[in-house]
Enzyme design. Structure first.
Site, short mmCIF file in Angstrom:
data_model
loop_
_atom_site.label_atom_id
_atom_site.label_comp_id
_atom_site.label_asym_id
_atom_site.label_seq_id
_atom_site.Cartn_x
_atom_site.Cartn_y
_atom_site.Cartn_z
N ASP A 1 0.82 -1.21 0.00
CA ASP A 1 0.00 0.00 0.00
C ASP A 1 0.86 1.27 0.00
OD1 ASP A 1 -2.36 -1.64 0.31
OD2 ASP A 1 -1.83 -1.82 2.42
N LYS B 1 2.78 1.86 -5.12
CA LYS B 1 3.59 1.34 -6.22
C LYS B 1 2.92 1.56 -7.56
CE LYS B 1 3.64 -2.75 -4.42
NZ LYS B 1 2.93 -2.40 -3.17
N GLY C 1 -4.26 -4.56 -4.63
CA GLY C 1 -4.75 -3.67 -5.69
C GLY C 1 -3.91 -2.43 -5.82
N HIS C 2 -3.91 -1.86 -7.01
CA HIS C 2 -3.23 -0.60 -7.27
C HIS C 2 -4.27 0.44 -7.67
CE1 HIS C 2 0.68 -2.95 -8.33
NE2 HIS C 2 0.57 -2.72 -7.06
N GLN D 1 1.99 -6.45 -3.20
CA GLN D 1 2.45 -6.49 -1.81
C GLN D 1 3.82 -5.80 -1.68
OE1 GLN D 1 1.47 -9.80 -3.12
NE2 GLN D 1 -0.61 -9.45 -2.48
#
Length: 430
Positions: free
Chosen positions: A13, A16, A40-41, A223
């Site tokens: 988180d 990235k 998730g991004h 991650q």
């Protein structure tokens, strides 16, 4: 060999996705090398929010080929839903390439994930229960089904029948769950083949062809370092290896293919789920609540509230070494703008009085250390419109400089807001 890696230096988180998106404008391929849809991004482009789970962030640039590598585990229904979402927003997903060697997340993996967590009770790991761990376990046991199996219905059904001979008794006799019907699963998965088949390819060959042509390839993980199966806060980790070294196995490239490793650092620290967190500020603490509210610290996929804390540079420095980061990128610096003073963790004090300037390997020790803080002045002004380093107040520049000097790694970028353009470049891009 012009390969670049984006890596998280904390518990995930860190943002990235926004730096992958930022750097993807100069590459030809963006490759996801591990994880599944348990991370998730979130990317903001011209005010529009894109929440990606499996598709690499580079998909948002028309000239970039997004690649899902062999090290990723894939729920095909989730992937199709994500492709449909992107298409509905005017983003072409036709160039997406999906490795035929990537493993499939099956319904029994998700059921086992839920069963394992229930069985652990108060000692549960805090997984997303999306079947990621059991899928990687089957991969290691050599009983997993892969994307390429979908292209041969006979083989797919044979392998599924074989694996259910073991999974169904386990589910029914040990966990008191209903067994799965092989025909129902096969029909459901094979019905998705027409949608997936145009994307299935030999991704290792595609990546090597690009590298051999001297094209920049960006490798993107999910991650982060301290959720790594080997180097994270085990067992409160993910089921794969997010560190930079895992690019080699997860995308099928050698170490000499990687030239640039960007470690992403959130300007404070968060983590989701259980596990040790030396610099944690607990729920109800005024600073903790402010960090969560200002940083919108809720999981992209799960919506879970993240656990917040001050920046832990002991962790970041170790992560920079573990990943051999060539540079760092700071995110969410703007979230700290409201504080009069900032604390930074620069060491740990053990229960026996031992002082640590590194992350102790022993979990019992790590669970009981106390953070040693250094206090820095805040800046108390809005920085969201800063375009250059000189636009940042001196206190913000000092904070960034402190991180750089402590970790011994140059900082190239600082994000001052969620938007694609809210990035201050400190070092010229290579």
């Amino acid at each position: 060999m012009p390969g670049s890696v984006i890596i998280g230096t904390q518990w995930g988180d860190e943002g990235k996705g926004r730096f992958t998106d930022y750097l993807a404008k100069d590459v030809t391929h963006c490759v996801r090398y591990q994880g599944g849809h348990n991370a998730g991004h979130t990317i903001v482009v011209d005010g529009e929010v894109f929440k990606l789970q499996l598709v690499p962030s580079g998909v948002l640039y028309p000239g970039v080929t997004p690649v899902i590598g062999n090290g990723v585990v894939v729920d095909p229904a989730v992937l199709i839903k994500e492709l449909d979402m992107l298409e509905s927003k005017g983003v072409s997903t036709k160039p997406l390439r999906l490795s035929g060697n990537a493993h499939l997340i099956m319904p029994y993996h998700q059921e086992l994930d839920r069963a394992y967590e229930r069985k652990l009770g108060k000692n549960k790991l805090g997984t997303t229960m999306r079947g990621i761990g059991p899928t990687y376990a089957d991969k290691a046991l050599r009983v997993g089904l892969r994307v390429q199996d979908l292209l041969d219905p006979k083989i797919f059904r044979q392998k599924l029948d074989l694996v259910l001979r073991e999974k169904n008794p386990l589910l029914s006799r040990v966990y008191n769950r209903l067994p799965f019907n092989a025909n129902d699963i096969a029909d459901h998965f094979l019905a998705m083949v027409p949608r997936l088949e145009p994307h299935i390819d030999d991704t290792v060959h595609i990546v090597h062809k690009a590298l051999d042509a001297g094209e920049w390839v960006l490798f993107e993980g999910a991650q982060a370092t301290y959720l790594d199966l080997d180097h994270g806060t085990y067992p409160y980790v993910t089921s794969s290896n997010p560190i930079s070294g895992a690019v080699c196995a997860g995308a099928g490239v050698g170490p000499r293919s990687i030239e640039r490793i960007v470690g992403v650092v959130k300007a404070y620290t968060t983590r989701v789920g259980a596990g040790p967190f030396p610099a944690e500020l607990h729920h109800g603490n005024v600073v903790a609540d402010a960090l969560v509210d200002r940083g919108r610290e809720y999981g992209t996929n799960t919506g879970r509230r993240r656990r917040p804390g001050w920046l832990d540079l002991v962790m970041v420095k170790h992560a920079a070494k573990l990943n051999t980061c060539t540079e760092l990128a700071i995110t969410k610096l703007d979230v700290l703008s409201e504080f009069d003073e900032l604390k930074v963790c620069v060491g740990y004090l053990g229960a026996d009085g031992t002082t640590y300037d590194h992350v102790p390997y022993h979990q019992t020790v790590l669970h009981h250390v106390m953070p040693v803080y250094e206090t820095l002045p805040g800046w108390k002004v809005d920085i969201e419109h800063a375009d250059r380093l000189e636009d940042l107040p001196q206190e913000a520049r000092d904070y960034v400089s402190f991180i750089e000097k402590f970790c011994g790694v140059p900082i190239s970028f600082v994000s001052v807001g969620p938007g694609r353009t809210q990035t201050v470049v400190l070092k010229q891009e290579v």
